[in-house]
Design an enzyme around this catalytic site. Structure first.
Site, short mmCIF file in Angstrom:
data_model
loop_
_atom_site.label_atom_id
_atom_site.label_comp_id
_atom_site.label_asym_id
_atom_site.label_seq_id
_atom_site.Cartn_x
_atom_site.Cartn_y
_atom_site.Cartn_z
N LYS A 95 -4.06 6.60 8.33
CA LYS A 95 -3.27 6.45 7.10
C LYS A 95 -4.12 6.60 5.84
CE LYS A 95 0.88 4.17 8.54
NZ LYS A 95 0.66 3.81 9.97
N GLU A 117 5.97 1.54 0.12
CA GLU A 117 6.76 0.79 1.09
C GLU A 117 5.86 0.47 2.28
OE1 GLU A 117 6.41 3.98 1.13
OE2 GLU A 117 6.01 4.33 3.26
N SER A 380 -4.74 7.70 16.84
CA SER A 380 -4.41 7.51 15.43
C SER A 380 -4.99 6.23 14.83
CB SER A 380 -2.89 7.55 15.24
OG SER A 380 -2.26 6.59 16.07
C1 LIG Z 1 1.57 4.09 11.00
C2 LIG Z 1 0.91 4.47 12.27
C3 LIG Z 1 1.46 5.46 13.12
C4 LIG Z 1 2.78 6.11 12.88
O1 LIG Z 1 2.89 6.89 11.74
P1 LIG Z 1 2.93 8.47 11.77
O2 LIG Z 1 3.35 8.83 10.40
O3 LIG Z 1 3.91 8.88 12.83
O4 LIG Z 1 1.57 8.94 12.11
C5 LIG Z 1 0.75 5.81 14.25
N1 LIG Z 1 -0.43 5.22 14.56
C6 LIG Z 1 -0.98 4.27 13.77
C7 LIG Z 1 -2.29 3.67 14.17
C8 LIG Z 1 -0.34 3.88 12.60
O5 LIG Z 1 -0.89 2.93 11.82
#
Ligand SMILES: *Cc1c(COP(=O)(O)O)cnc(C)c1O
Length: 407
Positions: A95, A117, A380
């Site tokens: 993020k 948000e 992610s």
């Molecule tokens: C917020 C988040 C997501 C989901 O958001 P996307 O916009 O689909 O990437 C996925 N993995 C993590 C670690 C997150 O914090």
């Protein structure tokens, strides 16, 4: 020519197969137009790009590794699995790529305050972080219910100097937080920047968030070419709004030999109606001012991973699905939790519950592939934030795979 067709108004595809666009009241439309002008002006500006690269390197810690998960690969006995380590970024997830990009744009636009948000709190924390870094007052809208559920993340935002405002209408969760942030933005856009957290919302947000997240796929492409001398056979990522997935996918979109797979949360099981898998089950509709696949209203948005439970999804993913460029599958809570524990034990990497969905899919797919094939899984985020939740679920004995902990 790219297979990806998108108009300057952010509309993907055409006719009845259109996604994205901007379906908003007039005043919000003006705010978005001003934002789009600034984005168009700076996205290819050299000084802007240099400043962005500086912070991505020195503050976020990029480039992060593309790590060969050898023990996981050997255990599954099929394709070679590489992990793109977004979990190693400052603040622990992808993020921050987007919040750094947007805060630099906000600065160029002379914004006096930033609003955002948040659902589970992760985007709120990433936004509060960059607002602290650039000394810009920050207001985070969060559903009243989420504020109660995520007290520690609220506190984290407050430590960073942000004000957290409760959204008290409707279900008092993410949807209401977005509604209130959009209303604030429409009202105050002459001095306020709305820093949206995923590749959703009206134009230009999906294209802007993709722009800042595609660093993931650009790095991964260079790294795999260096390590293997060729492109991967499969790339995969979890899909909430879809920003980490689109960030990985976009730089590969015209490499048709690379299969792209997005993994949605099947929650308690698609058939139970408790899930967050609009691409797997939904229909095209309008939500929050843009067109995409949306879950059926009779169903309950749910996932073990709070960061994935959004009833809509990015327009670009909706379009990829429609034209068959990407495939979308789903993984349930139990499978994600099992992957969370497996990766922790085999590689010493505790993944976020969101990312665990992509790992779970890799664990299903890899054994069906041959040993000379290659897969990239986007990790992610890291799972430190989820350890308390998993601990509590273990106390309640909710899941079978829990009995494996400590053995
Ligand atoms: C917020 C988040 C997501 C989901 O958001 P996307 O916009 O689909 O990437 C996925 N993995 C993590 C670690 C997150 O914090």
């Amino acid at each position: 020519m790219s297979i990806l067709q998108v108009t300057k108004d952010g509309v993907f595809g055409e006719g009845s197969h259109e996604f994205g666009g901007s379906y908003v009241p007039e005043q919000l439309g003006r705010a978005l137009e001003k934002l789009n002008e600034a984005f168009e002006k700076y996205k290819d500006d050299q000084a802007f790009e240099m400043e962005l690269q500086y912070y991505l390197k020195e503050y976020v810690g990029r480039p992060n590794p593309l790590y060969f998960a050898e023990r996981l690969t050997n255990k599954l006995g099929g394709a070679k699995i590489y992990l793109k380590r977004e979990d190693l970024n400052h603040t622990g997830a992808h993020k921050i790529n987007n919040t750094i990009g947007q805060v630099l744009l906000a600065k160029r636009m002379n914004a006096k305050r930033i609003i955002a948000e948040t659902g589970a709190g992760q985007h709120g924390v990433a936004t509060a972080t960059v607002c602290a870094l650039f000394n810009i007052p920050c207001t985070i809208y969060m559903g009243e219910v989420d504020i109660q559920r995520q007290a520690l993340n609220v506190f984290r935002m407050q430590i960073l100097g942000a004000e957290v405002v409760a959204a008290k209408s409707g279900n008092r969760t993410l949807k209401e937080a977005v509604d209130e942030a959009l209303a604030d933005f429409a009202e105050n856009y002459d001095n306020t920047f709305y820093l949206l957290g995923s590749c959703v919302g009206p134009h230009p947000f999906p294209l802007m968030v993709r722009h800042f997240q595609s660093i993931i796929g650009r790095e991964a492409k260079t790294q795999i070419l260096n390590k293997e001398g060729r492109l991967p056979d499969v790339i995969t990522a979890c899909v909430g709004g879809g920003s980490n997935a689109v960030g990985l996918f976009y730089p590969f979109v015209d490499d048709l030999e690379v299969k792209m797979v997005g993994v949605e949360p099947a929650g308690k099981g698609i058939e139970t109606g408790f899930h967050a898998a609009p691409l797997s089950t939904g229909k095209p509709d309008i939500i929050h001012g843009f067109k995409c696949y949306v879950m059926d209203k009779a169903e309950q948005c749910h996932s073990i991973a709070a960061g994935l439970d959004y009833p809509g999804v990015g327009p670009e993913h909706s379009y990829y699905k429609q034209i068959g460029r990407a495939e979308y599958v789903s993984v349930n809570d139990e499978e994600a939790l099992n992957a969370f524990l497996t990766l922790s034990k085999l590689e010493g990497i505790i993944p976020a519950l969101e990312s665990s969905h992509a790992v779970a899919y890799a664990m299903k797919l890899a054994p069906t592939m041959s040993k000379d094939q290659i897969m990239i899984v986007n990790l992610s985020g890291r799972g430190d934030k989820d350890v308390t939740q998993v601990f509590e679920m273990m106390q309640m004995n909710e899941f079978k795979s829990m009995s494996e902990i400590g053995k």
